[in-house]
Design a protein around this motif. Structure first.
Motif, PDB file in Angstrom:
ATOM      1  N   LYS A 101     -18.398 -14.010  11.764  1.00  0.00           N
ATOM      2  CA  LYS A 101     -18.967 -13.777  13.035  1.00  0.00           C
ATOM      3  C   LYS A 101     -17.898 -14.308  14.259  1.00  0.00           C
ATOM      4  CE  LYS A 101     -22.514 -15.675  16.303  1.00  0.00           C
ATOM      5  NZ  LYS A 101     -21.352 -16.194  17.224  1.00  0.00           N
ATOM      6  N   ALA A 104     -15.558 -11.369  14.717  1.00  0.00           N
ATOM      7  CA  ALA A 104     -16.109 -10.535  15.566  1.00  0.00           C
ATOM      8  C   ALA A 104     -16.024 -10.898  17.030  1.00  0.00           C
ATOM      9  CB  ALA A 104     -17.575 -10.186  15.063  1.00  0.00           C
ATOM     10  N   MET A 107     -12.545 -10.035  18.448  1.00  0.00           N
ATOM     11  CA  MET A 107     -12.431  -8.806  18.700  1.00  0.00           C
ATOM     12  C   MET A 107     -13.079  -8.709  20.191  1.00  0.00           C
ATOM     13  SD  MET A 107     -12.947  -6.054  15.685  1.00  0.00           S
ATOM     14  CE  MET A 107     -12.541  -4.881  16.642  1.00  0.00           C
ATOM     15  N   ALA A 108     -14.438  -9.183  20.370  1.00  0.00           N
ATOM     16  CA  ALA A 108     -15.157  -9.080  21.547  1.00  0.00           C
ATOM     17  C   ALA A 108     -14.382  -9.452  22.609  1.00  0.00           C
ATOM     18  CB  ALA A 108     -16.644  -9.530  21.405  1.00  0.00           C
ATOM     19  N   TYR A 109     -13.858 -10.619  22.769  1.00  0.00           N
ATOM     20  CA  TYR A 109     -13.212 -11.596  23.776  1.00  0.00           C
ATOM     21  C   TYR A 109     -12.016 -10.683  23.920  1.00  0.00           C
ATOM     22  CZ  TYR A 109     -16.460 -15.002  24.154  1.00  0.00           C
ATOM     23  OH  TYR A 109     -17.845 -15.907  24.454  1.00  0.00           O
ATOM     24  N   ALA A 111     -11.226  -7.663  23.824  1.00  0.00           N
ATOM     25  CA  ALA A 111     -11.559  -6.477  24.546  1.00  0.00           C
ATOM     26  C   ALA A 111     -11.919  -7.158  26.101  1.00  0.00           C
ATOM     27  CB  ALA A 111     -12.804  -5.863  23.930  1.00  0.00           C
ATOM     28  N   LEU A 112     -12.743  -7.974  26.150  1.00  0.00           N
ATOM     29  CA  LEU A 112     -12.898  -8.503  27.493  1.00  0.00           C
ATOM     30  C   LEU A 112     -11.640  -8.847  28.576  1.00  0.00           C
ATOM     31  CD1 LEU A 112     -15.384  -9.628  29.392  1.00  0.00           C
ATOM     32  CD2 LEU A 112     -14.663 -11.766  28.352  1.00  0.00           C
ATOM     33  N   GLU A 115     -10.022  -5.458  29.395  1.00  0.00           N
ATOM     34  CA  GLU A 115     -10.761  -4.806  30.356  1.00  0.00           C
ATOM     35  C   GLU A 115     -10.752  -5.511  31.616  1.00  0.00           C
ATOM     36  OE1 GLU A 115     -11.575  -1.100  29.334  1.00  0.00           O
ATOM     37  OE2 GLU A 115     -12.668  -1.895  31.027  1.00  0.00           O
ATOM     38  N   LEU A 193     -15.883 -16.807  32.442  1.00  0.00           N
ATOM     39  CA  LEU A 193     -16.621 -16.829  31.146  1.00  0.00           C
ATOM     40  C   LEU A 193     -15.800 -17.391  29.988  1.00  0.00           C
ATOM     41  CD1 LEU A 193     -17.751 -13.007  31.437  1.00  0.00           C
ATOM     42  CD2 LEU A 193     -19.170 -14.967  31.391  1.00  0.00           C
TER      43      LEU A 193
ATOM     44  N   ARG B 108     -23.864 -15.668  27.455  1.00  0.00           N
ATOM     45  CA  ARG B 108     -23.760 -14.824  28.516  1.00  0.00           C
ATOM     46  C   ARG B 108     -22.165 -14.591  28.664  1.00  0.00           C
ATOM     47  NH1 ARG B 108     -27.406 -14.434  32.904  1.00  0.00           N
ATOM     48  NH2 ARG B 108     -28.062 -16.366  32.234  1.00  0.00           N
ATOM     49  N   ALA B 109     -21.243 -15.188  28.225  1.00  0.00           N
ATOM     50  CA  ALA B 109     -20.013 -14.686  27.969  1.00  0.00           C
ATOM     51  C   ALA B 109     -19.819 -13.868  26.983  1.00  0.00           C
ATOM     52  CB  ALA B 109     -19.135 -16.235  28.076  1.00  0.00           C
ATOM     53  N   GLU B 110     -20.675 -14.211  25.766  1.00  0.00           N
ATOM     54  CA  GLU B 110     -20.381 -13.414  24.525  1.00  0.00           C
ATOM     55  C   GLU B 110     -20.953 -12.134  24.864  1.00  0.00           C
ATOM     56  OE1 GLU B 110     -21.147 -16.802  21.101  1.00  0.00           O
ATOM     57  OE2 GLU B 110     -21.973 -14.643  20.827  1.00  0.00           O
ATOM     58  N   LYS B 112     -21.361 -10.511  27.563  1.00  0.00           N
ATOM     59  CA  LYS B 112     -20.199  -9.577  28.269  1.00  0.00           C
ATOM     60  C   LYS B 112     -19.149  -9.157  27.555  1.00  0.00           C
ATOM     61  CE  LYS B 112     -21.660 -10.005  32.553  1.00  0.00           C
ATOM     62  NZ  LYS B 112     -22.198 -11.041  33.249  1.00  0.00           N
ATOM     63  N   ALA B 113     -18.605  -9.944  26.690  1.00  0.00           N
ATOM     64  CA  ALA B 113     -17.491  -9.552  25.689  1.00  0.00           C
ATOM     65  C   ALA B 113     -17.938  -8.687  24.698  1.00  0.00           C
ATOM     66  CB  ALA B 113     -17.134 -11.064  25.128  1.00  0.00           C
ATOM     67  N   TYR B 114     -19.061  -8.652  24.277  1.00  0.00           N
ATOM     68  CA  TYR B 114     -19.460  -7.666  23.285  1.00  0.00           C
ATOM     69  C   TYR B 114     -19.626  -6.468  24.095  1.00  0.00           C
ATOM     70  CZ  TYR B 114     -19.419 -10.142  18.941  1.00  0.00           C
ATOM     71  OH  TYR B 114     -19.007 -11.044  17.940  1.00  0.00           O
ATOM     72  N   GLU B 116     -18.012  -5.340  26.718  1.00  0.00           N
ATOM     73  CA  GLU B 116     -16.689  -4.823  26.938  1.00  0.00           C
ATOM     74  C   GLU B 116     -16.111  -4.370  25.533  1.00  0.00           C
ATOM     75  OE1 GLU B 116     -15.263  -4.208  29.547  1.00  0.00           O
ATOM     76  OE2 GLU B 116     -17.125  -5.150  30.477  1.00  0.00           O
ATOM     77  N   LEU B 117     -16.357  -4.743  24.347  1.00  0.00           N
ATOM     78  CA  LEU B 117     -15.811  -4.429  23.048  1.00  0.00           C
ATOM     79  C   LEU B 117     -16.438  -2.856  22.938  1.00  0.00           C
ATOM     80  CD1 LEU B 117     -14.395  -4.883  20.442  1.00  0.00           C
ATOM     81  CD2 LEU B 117     -16.448  -5.909  19.656  1.00  0.00           C
ATOM     82  N   ASN B 120     -14.751  -0.684  25.436  1.00  0.00           N
ATOM     83  CA  ASN B 120     -13.613  -0.531  25.239  1.00  0.00           C
ATOM     84  C   ASN B 120     -13.341   0.539  24.093  1.00  0.00           C
ATOM     85  OD1 ASN B 120     -10.866  -0.628  25.823  1.00  0.00           O
ATOM     86  ND2 ASN B 120     -10.657  -2.914  25.250  1.00  0.00           N
ATOM     87  N   MET B 121     -14.105   0.319  22.960  1.00  0.00           N
ATOM     88  CA  MET B 121     -13.795   0.916  21.484  1.00  0.00           C
ATOM     89  C   MET B 121     -14.677   1.920  21.394  1.00  0.00           C
ATOM     90  SD  MET B 121     -12.019  -0.940  18.852  1.00  0.00           S
ATOM     91  CE  MET B 121     -10.600  -2.072  19.132  1.00  0.00           C
ATOM     92  N   CYS B 189     -14.916  -1.875  14.888  1.00  0.00           N
ATOM     93  CA  CYS B 189     -15.880  -2.191  16.081  1.00  0.00           C
ATOM     94  C   CYS B 189     -17.220  -2.410  15.469  1.00  0.00           C
ATOM     95  CB  CYS B 189     -16.072  -0.993  16.950  1.00  0.00           C
ATOM     96  SG  CYS B 189     -17.025  -1.407  18.457  1.00  0.00           S
ATOM     97  N   ALA B 192     -17.455  -5.463  13.526  1.00  0.00           N
ATOM     98  CA  ALA B 192     -17.627  -6.552  14.388  1.00  0.00           C
ATOM     99  C   ALA B 192     -18.931  -6.846  14.901  1.00  0.00           C
ATOM    100  CB  ALA B 192     -16.554  -6.613  15.788  1.00  0.00           C
ATOM    101  N   GLN B 195     -21.168  -7.826  11.994  1.00  0.00           N
ATOM    102  CA  GLN B 195     -21.196  -8.971  11.849  1.00  0.00           C
ATOM    103  C   GLN B 195     -21.780  -9.955  12.755  1.00  0.00           C
ATOM    104  OE1 GLN B 195     -17.002  -9.298  11.023  1.00  0.00           O
ATOM    105  NE2 GLN B 195     -17.161  -9.029   8.837  1.00  0.00           N
ATOM    106  N   ARG B 196     -21.714  -9.691  14.088  1.00  0.00           N
ATOM    107  CA  ARG B 196     -22.462 -10.475  15.045  1.00  0.00           C
ATOM    108  C   ARG B 196     -23.804 -10.417  14.642  1.00  0.00           C
ATOM    109  NH1 ARG B 196     -24.781 -13.033  17.627  1.00  0.00           N
ATOM    110  NH2 ARG B 196     -24.723 -13.975  19.554  1.00  0.00           N
TER     111      ARG B 196
END
Lengths: 326, 274
Positions: A101, A104, A107-109, A111-112, A115, A193, B108-110, B112-114, B116-117, B120-121, B189, B192, B195-196
């Motif tokens: 996790k 994962a 990768m998400a952060y 991407a944040l 972007e 964030l 909330r940060a997570e 938004k990050a996902y 964007e993932l 983005n991908m 992607c 990820a 897994q999340r």
């Protein structure tokens, strides 16, 4: 030829794999001023990979090479993500303790960051007229050989501008000034964030730095350390104490030779006092609101069609209304 | 939208409740809409259903040109027009409907990050496959995109759109990637996301959020759209918890809707039901 000679010399002197990294040189207490190079350098330190760092300053590579570039046994790898993958394959892995996790989340952060934060960083350094004329262009001009010093900064600047316009400017926002507001607000939100996610920890996943820490460091370190003449994003970042602390910790622990005396712009004490954390959040919120109010005020003053409707307060402002002009 | 306009819109939005005749506009379902637009549209529809807000879907050939930002879908609510999921989420929040209120700051940060993932991908990969892969562009994307128009406008518009997307891919560094690398990125992607998600019903445990809507929109569209080959759908299918996630949301939010029109709408005319 010279590079081959250097490589041979390194192969003789260290029996460990001599991986050579080409990157931009350092300044302002940083090992490199270039975000992508910093990411790779930081990751190499975290994972214990011994890299022979070669700076491309004052060589023709400033215009020919795409930096950072890793050379190893004849193969060349570019782009930070690819280089990190390559290092991981060579068993220099700073992420092996992460759960699936957390991988994962990494990768998400990332991407944040790409972007939301990168467009604003590109704008701050390469498109903002004052910064470009007074800081970026002189630095890159002085670090490029003649006659490339006429071309290198201009080319980077136009690449940065086209990237911002193509990715962020949809059809009604064809003007760069309108895009500016949007990208800076997104970048500030992204920094908030990141600050929330980091909390009071030293690194993003506990006590050991990982690739996400390298990416975040690469993005925010130039923003913290560069002496920007006009840096609203820098001011915002300086209020986020935990991010400043994070950056300075990495510099102190992993890059001590590059940062002898650091004049820290932010508070040096890392208190875990909840009162301070709340104050910090309140400050962030008030500054966010006041920035928005300031911008809204400017926009309303300059746009004729909104003049009859005067809105002095933002609709959902929870904090007190003594907005400090940031 | 500039910041001032956004704040202005939010305040006006807060004043009125959600009307009955809110409409969502997208390109024509059967002939014109492409994978990426269909995914975005489905994501917005899912989000509105999750909030319990009624919306009529209206298909127009010129939806892209009507949109304030040039992106589809967009919603027409009262006397405002809002496009793109991010702005629509903000807009519905101003009206008092929000799915992510229960999240704390880190979550909330997570989220938004996902999101964007995914943007983005997944979205970039979809755009790449549609417009930068010559075979797909010639067989599917250009004919579909330009189907409502007559010659020579159809050629001009299709090539213009292709040129725009290729420029954008160039700027973000995706033009150097091969198709295999793009599929690999999609796979990573999805890994990820898988897994999340783990074994939870939604990404943030019990309650669906806009992230669930976005992921559902993209994955469902990928699974049910026929392209020149099935590789993209195969990449997604190899993650069973994502498949069951899509099923769950489809059952929960779309079962009362006519199933054929939902799953048939995102089929390209070449394909048949799998």
């Amino acid at each position: 030829m010279l590079e081959d000679g250097l490589l041979l010399l390194f192969m003789h002197t260290n029996m460990a794999e001599p991986m050579e990294l080409l990157c931009w040189g350092g300044d302002w207490d940083l090992p490199s001023v270039h975000t992508d190079s910093l990411i790779v350098l930081a990751y190499a330190k975290f994972s214990g990979a011994a890299l022979a760092v070669k700076s491309i300053d004052w060589t023709w590579r400033t215009i020919t090479a795409s930096v950072p570039q890793l050379h190893f046994e004849g193969s060349t790898v570019t782009e930070p993500t690819q280089i990190l993958n390559f290092l991981r394959k060579q068993r220099f892995n700073a992420d092996y303790e992460l759960t699936a996790k957390q991988g994962a989340d990494t990768m998400a952060y990332i991407a944040l960051l790409e972007e939301k934060l990168r467009p604003a960083l590109l704008h701050t350094f390469w498109v903002d007229a004052e910064n470009y004329a007074n800081l970026t262009r002189p630095w890159f001009t002085s670090h490029s050989p003649f006659p490339l010093n006429f071309f290198v900064p201009g080319r980077q600047a136009s690449l940065a501008l086209s990237r911002i316009l193509l990715t962020k400017a949809e059809s009604p926002l064809l003007n760069i000034t309108e895009v500016e507001g949007k990208i800076y607000s997104e970048a500030k939100e992204c920094l908030n964030l990141l600050s929330h996610r980091l909390g009071n920890f030293h690194f993003f996943f506990g006590d050991r730095p990982t690739s996400l820490d390298a990416f975040v460091f690469g993005h925010i370190a130039p923003l913290i350390k560069a002496p920007l003449p006009s840096g609203q994003l820098q001011k915002h970042l300086n209020q986020l104490d935990n991010l400043c602390q994070f950056c300075n910790t990495i510099l102190k622990n992993y890059f001590t030779d590059a940062s002898a005396e650091k004049r820290m712009d932010c508070s040096p004490t890392a208190t875990h006092d909840p009162v301070d954390a709340n104050l910090q959040k309140l400050t962030q919120l008030v500054n966010k609101e006041s920035n928005l109010i300031e911008k809204m005020d400017d926009n309303l003053r300059s746009s004729p069609q909104h003049r009859p409707h005067r809105h002095d307060t933002k609709p959902s402002a929870p904090a007190s209304e003594n907005s400090t002009r940031a | 939208m500039s910041l001032a306009a956004e704040a202005f819109v939010s305040q006006i939005a807060a004043a009125e409740p959600w009307p009955e005749n809110a409409t969502l506009y997208q390109p024509l379902k059967e002939d014109q809409i492409l994978l990426s637009d269909s995914a975005s549209s489905l994501a917005v529809q899912t989000f509105l259903r999750m909030c319990g807000l009624p919306v009529l879907v209206s298909c127009r050939a010129n939806a892209e040109y009507m949109s304030p930002s040039g992106k589809v879908p967009f919603i027409h609510v009262g006397n405002q027009v809002v496009s793109e999921l991010g702005l629509i989420v903000q807009f519905t929040k101003a009206k008092g409907h929000s799915l992510s209120d229960g999240l704390d700051d880190v979550q909330r940060a997570e989220m938004k990050a996902y999101m964007e993932l995914v943007n983005n991908m997944l979205l970039t990969a979809e755009l790449y496959i549609q417009w930068c892969d010559d075979y797909t562009a010639t067989e599917i994307s250009r004919p579909r995109y330009s189907s409502p128009y007559s010659w020579p406008l159809n050629h001009i518009l299709a090539y213009q759109k292709q040129w725009e997307v290729r420029r954008k891919m160039n700027a973000i560094g995706w033009s150097g990637k091969s198709l295999e690398q793009v599929y690999e990125d999609v796979s990573q992607c999805c890994q990820a996301l898988s897994q999340r998600l783990g074994t939870q019903p939604y990404f943030f445990n019990k309650q669906p959020t806009e992230l669930d809507a976005l992921v559902f929109g993209h994955l469902f569209t990928i699974l049910t759209t026929q392209l020149t080959n099935d590789e993209l759908a195969e990449k997604v299918k190899s993650y069973t918890n994502l498949l069951s996630f899509c099923h769950r949301i489809e059952q929960a939010y779309f079962k009362e809707h006519d199933r054929e029109s939902q799953s048939g709408s995102s089929r390209h005319s070449k394909g048949s039901l799998p």
